[in-house]
Write a protein that holds these residues in place. Structure first.
Motif, mmCIF file in Angstrom:
data_model
loop_
_atom_site.group_PDB
_atom_site.id
_atom_site.type_symbol
_atom_site.label_atom_id
_atom_site.label_comp_id
_atom_site.label_asym_id
_atom_site.label_seq_id
_atom_site.Cartn_x
_atom_site.Cartn_y
_atom_site.Cartn_z
ATOM 1 N N VAL A 1 0.856 -1.179 0.000
ATOM 2 C CA VAL A 1 0.000 0.000 0.000
ATOM 3 C C VAL A 1 0.900 1.240 0.000
ATOM 4 N N GLY A 2 0.660 2.142 -0.933
ATOM 5 C CA GLY A 2 1.483 3.343 -1.003
ATOM 6 C C GLY A 2 0.728 4.485 -1.655
ATOM 7 N N PRO A 3 1.269 5.686 -1.590
ATOM 8 C CA PRO A 3 0.587 6.858 -2.145
ATOM 9 C C PRO A 3 0.550 6.815 -3.674
ATOM 10 N N GLN A 4 -0.443 7.478 -4.232
ATOM 11 C CA GLN A 4 -0.534 7.633 -5.675
ATOM 12 C C GLN A 4 0.040 8.988 -6.099
ATOM 13 N N ASP A 5 0.422 9.071 -7.350
ATOM 14 C CA ASP A 5 0.864 10.335 -7.944
ATOM 15 C C ASP A 5 -0.275 10.847 -8.825
ATOM 16 N N PHE A 6 -0.905 11.936 -8.412
ATOM 17 C CA PHE A 6 -2.041 12.489 -9.151
ATOM 18 C C PHE A 6 -1.657 13.679 -10.031
ATOM 19 N N SER A 7 -0.351 13.854 -10.252
ATOM 20 C CA SER A 7 0.099 15.047 -10.980
ATOM 21 C C SER A 7 -0.451 15.100 -12.409
ATOM 22 N N ALA A 8 -0.697 13.938 -13.009
ATOM 23 C CA ALA A 8 -1.213 13.926 -14.378
ATOM 24 C C ALA A 8 -2.622 14.497 -14.465
ATOM 25 N N LEU A 9 -3.352 14.477 -13.351
ATOM 26 C CA LEU A 9 -4.706 15.028 -13.335
ATOM 27 C C LEU A 9 -4.720 16.547 -13.193
ATOM 28 N N GLY A 10 -3.605 17.093 -12.739
ATOM 29 C CA GLY A 10 -3.563 18.530 -12.470
ATOM 30 C C GLY A 10 -4.034 18.839 -11.064
ATOM 31 N N THR A 11 -5.206 18.350 -10.705
ATOM 32 C CA THR A 11 -5.767 18.541 -9.371
ATOM 33 C C THR A 11 -6.089 17.165 -8.776
ATOM 34 N N PRO A 12 -5.668 16.880 -7.555
ATOM 35 C CA PRO A 12 -5.971 15.571 -6.961
ATOM 36 C C PRO A 12 -7.476 15.375 -6.808
ATOM 37 N N VAL B 1 9.772 -3.134 -19.052
ATOM 38 C CA VAL B 1 8.681 -4.029 -18.684
ATOM 39 C C VAL B 1 7.400 -3.564 -19.362
ATOM 40 N N ASP B 2 6.624 -4.519 -19.905
ATOM 41 C CA ASP B 2 5.329 -4.181 -20.497
ATOM 42 C C ASP B 2 4.308 -3.936 -19.396
ATOM 43 N N VAL B 3 3.594 -2.809 -19.493
ATOM 44 C CA VAL B 3 2.586 -2.432 -18.513
ATOM 45 C C VAL B 3 1.271 -2.180 -19.236
ATOM 46 N N VAL B 4 0.205 -2.846 -18.784
ATOM 47 C CA VAL B 4 -1.141 -2.629 -19.302
ATOM 48 C C VAL B 4 -1.924 -1.878 -18.238
ATOM 49 N N SER B 5 -2.634 -0.821 -18.610
ATOM 50 C CA SER B 5 -3.383 -0.032 -17.629
ATOM 51 C C SER B 5 -4.648 0.523 -18.257
ATOM 52 N N ALA B 6 -5.482 1.106 -17.422
ATOM 53 C CA ALA B 6 -6.716 1.748 -17.898
ATOM 54 C C ALA B 6 -7.026 2.918 -16.980
ATOM 55 N N ARG B 7 -7.626 3.957 -17.559
ATOM 56 C CA ARG B 7 -7.937 5.125 -16.741
ATOM 57 C C ARG B 7 -9.204 5.810 -17.245
ATOM 58 N N PHE B 8 -9.827 6.569 -16.365
ATOM 59 C CA PHE B 8 -10.969 7.387 -16.746
ATOM 60 C C PHE B 8 -10.465 8.676 -17.381
ATOM 61 N N MET B 9 -11.245 9.205 -18.291
ATOM 62 C CA MET B 9 -10.882 10.446 -18.973
ATOM 63 C C MET B 9 -11.617 11.614 -18.331
ATOM 64 N N LEU B 10 -10.884 12.715 -18.160
ATOM 65 C CA LEU B 10 -11.522 13.936 -17.674
ATOM 66 C C LEU B 10 -12.417 14.524 -18.754
ATOM 67 N N ASP B 11 -13.546 15.038 -18.350
ATOM 68 C CA ASP B 11 -14.425 15.688 -19.317
ATOM 69 C C ASP B 11 -13.760 16.964 -19.852
ATOM 70 N N GLU B 12 -13.998 17.244 -21.118
ATOM 71 C CA GLU B 12 -13.438 18.466 -21.705
ATOM 72 C C GLU B 12 -13.973 19.685 -20.975
ATOM 73 N N GLY B 13 -13.066 20.568 -20.579
ATOM 74 C CA GLY B 13 -13.468 21.787 -19.898
ATOM 75 C C GLY B 13 -13.812 21.596 -18.431
ATOM 76 N N ALA B 14 -13.549 20.387 -17.880
ATOM 77 C CA ALA B 14 -13.877 20.128 -16.471
ATOM 78 C C ALA B 14 -12.981 20.962 -15.572
ATOM 79 N N THR B 15 -13.556 21.497 -14.512
ATOM 80 C CA THR B 15 -12.803 22.274 -13.528
ATOM 81 C C THR B 15 -13.046 21.690 -12.135
ATOM 82 N N GLY B 16 -12.196 22.075 -11.196
ATOM 83 C CA GLY B 16 -12.359 21.589 -9.835
ATOM 84 C C GLY B 16 -11.730 20.215 -9.641
#
Length: 563
Positions: free
Chosen positions: A353-364, A424-439
């Motif tokens: 168990v460890g912390p995540q890096d949310f920098s790619a989202l801009g806002t956690p 190393v090969d890594v397979v992943s999946a993520r949700f997409m932010l809505d265009e123009g989403a804020t907050g």
């Protein structure tokens, strides 16, 4: 007149028994199936009451509610009575009652539900022991009993205020029992005892499991479990205790640590626990990132466990087991999960168990979860059963099934991605932010499931960033010296846990307001007190280790300041 001198001579003889000639351990019946001895109990209590942890507990709402209960009010009243007789504060009186050493024993009594009990405490002086005896008599007077059975010292040093408790002072020790014959035997043993044991400070509990089982005081372990996790964590421990002859508990303390050891002897794995205690030792554990919050390591024969699943799990789960088998068969291209998938892995698994890096989202996200990664060791033989491509394909199929299910429910799907990181090969999946989403993104964005296959391990994670941090740690750890892990281990780095919880304080407060029907200020105060209590801890380590002669469970709690 003669009787007066007889009584006096016995009292004098008893009072002259010194600490050196009358160890408290001698007061306990040698055949008692359950005994406990606590040396320097007062010192440990005093250190704890001076600590910042206790100051935090005293301010907590839970403590305030607890102190309103009748049993706690009765205890406070008893301490005040003792304090009055000792002419001391309640805290000092409680410490003096504990004395330098406390010993307790319990024995079953034929025809009676409650066991025979004897308690011995070594006071700072013989005078104080006598004062404590007076306190016992005062407290006993408030307890219903047989008034006609009240007795004064008749020559053997034993007194009773209500015919239900019996006590005596032996040198600087006070003995109290609920059985007169038990107390008589204790006095005789102390009078003939040799030099005291040089016992270290701490608590020692010893149990004759066989005798407790015969007396009906030992509850057997479960024969089945309502979930697989419970079986994986506890089955072997319960069965070892069921077959043990004795159980020993030792608690020791230093200024900044408490250590607990429980040992069941003898340790003899049975046919039904060979999967819990496999003979193949686990390899050296993975190197973890320095900001790891917690880790759980298990050494189990998972293939054998799965073969016994129907016997270990409740019959009501049979439908779930069949469904799981069917799903695994689809994901792994028709392979049998028990015969062809699990045998590809070793006997050790680690959940990190460890912390995540949310920098790619801009806002956690508004609520931040840690990443959870399961690491399974691949065996050389198993690589022919299950190749890296088989595992990656199975994970991609799983993601496709999840997306199809979400699509049928009108929910957003996750975007799949394949990349190569650190070779190393890594397979992943993520949700997409809505265009123009804020907050702040919603809680969904904590999930970024990922899988990676290295030559030695398979990593399945709830968070891609956490998985990448683990891969980086393995890449940078080539020069390390491997050390064998315990059979089972759970470790928590409390400062890192506090960092995560503090980042989610608003969410914790909101949850408490709902669950406990509290207003915001009350809930906020409770959460902050809890965090303050955790800030006093460094780490917590729980380990299980089977060895020839006994199974040992150890708990180590280290603090950042004095206890």
């Amino acid at each position: 007149m003669g009787s007066f001198f007889a009584v006096s001579s016995v009292v004098v003889a008893l009072s002259t028994l010194s600490t050196e000639s009358a160890p408290l351990s001698a007061a306990l019946p040698p055949d008692a199936p359950l005994t406990a001895a606590w040396t320097d109990a007062a010192g440990m209590l005093d250190a704890f009451l001076e600590s910042a942890s206790w100051a935090t507990i005293e301010r907590s709402p839970a403590y305030a509610e607890r102190m309103k209960r009748k049993d706690m009010r009765d205890l406070q009243g008893a301490i005040k009575i003792v304090a009055g007789l000792l002419k001391a504060s309640p805290r000092d009186a409680f410490a003096q009652a504990l004395g330098r050493e406390v010993a307790v024993a319990a024995l079953p009594r034929e025809g009676k539900d409650e066991p025979a009990l004897i308690l011995a405490t070594r006071a700072p002086s013989a005078e104080l022991a006598e004062t404590l005896a007076q306190a016992v008599e005062t407290l006993a007077a408030f307890t219903p009993g047989d008034v006609d059975a009240q007795e004064d010292d008749d020559g053997d040093g034993i007194r009773s205020a209500n015919g239900r408790e019996f006590h005596a002072v032996v040198g600087d020790a006070l003995l109290v029992a609920n059985d007169r014959a038990l107390l008589v035997g204790a006095i005789e043993r102390m009078r003939s005892a040799g030099a005291p044991d040089a016992a270290p400070a701490g608590l020692r509990v010893r149990a004759d499991v066989g005798a407790l089982r015969t007396a009906g005081l030992w509850k057997p372990s479960p024969t089945s479990y309502d979930n697989a996790v419970g079986a994986l964590l506890a089955h072997g421990i319960g069965k070892t205790l069921d077959g043990a002859a004795s159980l020993a508990l030792d608690v020791t303390h230093t200024q900044r640590a408490v250590q607990l050891r429980v040992r069941a002897s003898p340790f003899e794995p049975s046919d039904e626990t060979t999967w819990f205690f496999p003979t193949t030792a686990a390899d050296a554990p993975l190197v973890l990132p320095t900001d790891t919050i917690a880790q759980l390591t298990l050494t189990r024969d998972f293939t054998q466990f799965y073969a016994l699943r129907e016997a270990l799990l409740d019959p009501t789960l049979k439908g779930n087991i069949v469904e799981f088998d069917s799903i695994m068969g689809v994901l792994f291209a028709g392979r049998s999960f028990g015969d062809e998938v699990l045998p590809a892995f070793g006997h050790d698994a680690m959940l990190i168990v460890g912390p995540q890096d949310f920098s790619a989202l801009g806002t956690p996200p508004e609520v931040r979860y840690p990443g959870f990664t399961l690491a399974l060791r691949r065996t050389e033989d198993g690589k022919s059963l299950l190749k890296a491509n088989d595992l990656l394909t199975a994970f991609q199929t799983t993601l496709g099934v999840v997306n199809a299910d979400r699509g049928q429910k009108g929910l957003e799907s996750m975007l799949q991605n394949t990349e190569r990181v650190h070779g190393v090969d890594v397979v992943s999946a993520r949700f997409m932010l809505d265009e123009g989403a804020t907050g702040a993104p919603d809680v969904r964005f904590n999930a970024e499931p990922a899988l990676a296959v290295t030559p030695s391990h398979v990593f399945v994670s709830s968070a891609r960033s956490h998985l990448l941090a683990l891969l980086a740690a393995q890449r940078d750890a080539e020069a390390r010296t491997p050390t064998p892990p315990p059979h089972s281990r759970f470790h928590v780095d409390v400062p890192h846990l506090v960092t995560l919880l503090a980042a989610n304080e608003d969410s914790l407060v909101a949850n408490r307001m709902v669950e406990h029907a509290e207003d915001k200020s009350t809930a906020q105060a409770a959460v902050r007190l809890f965090l303050e209590l955790l800030r006093g801890l460094d780490d917590v380590d729980l380990a299980l280790e089977p060895a020839q002669g006994g199974l040992t469970l150890s708990l180590d709690v280290r603090t950042l300041g004095a206890l």
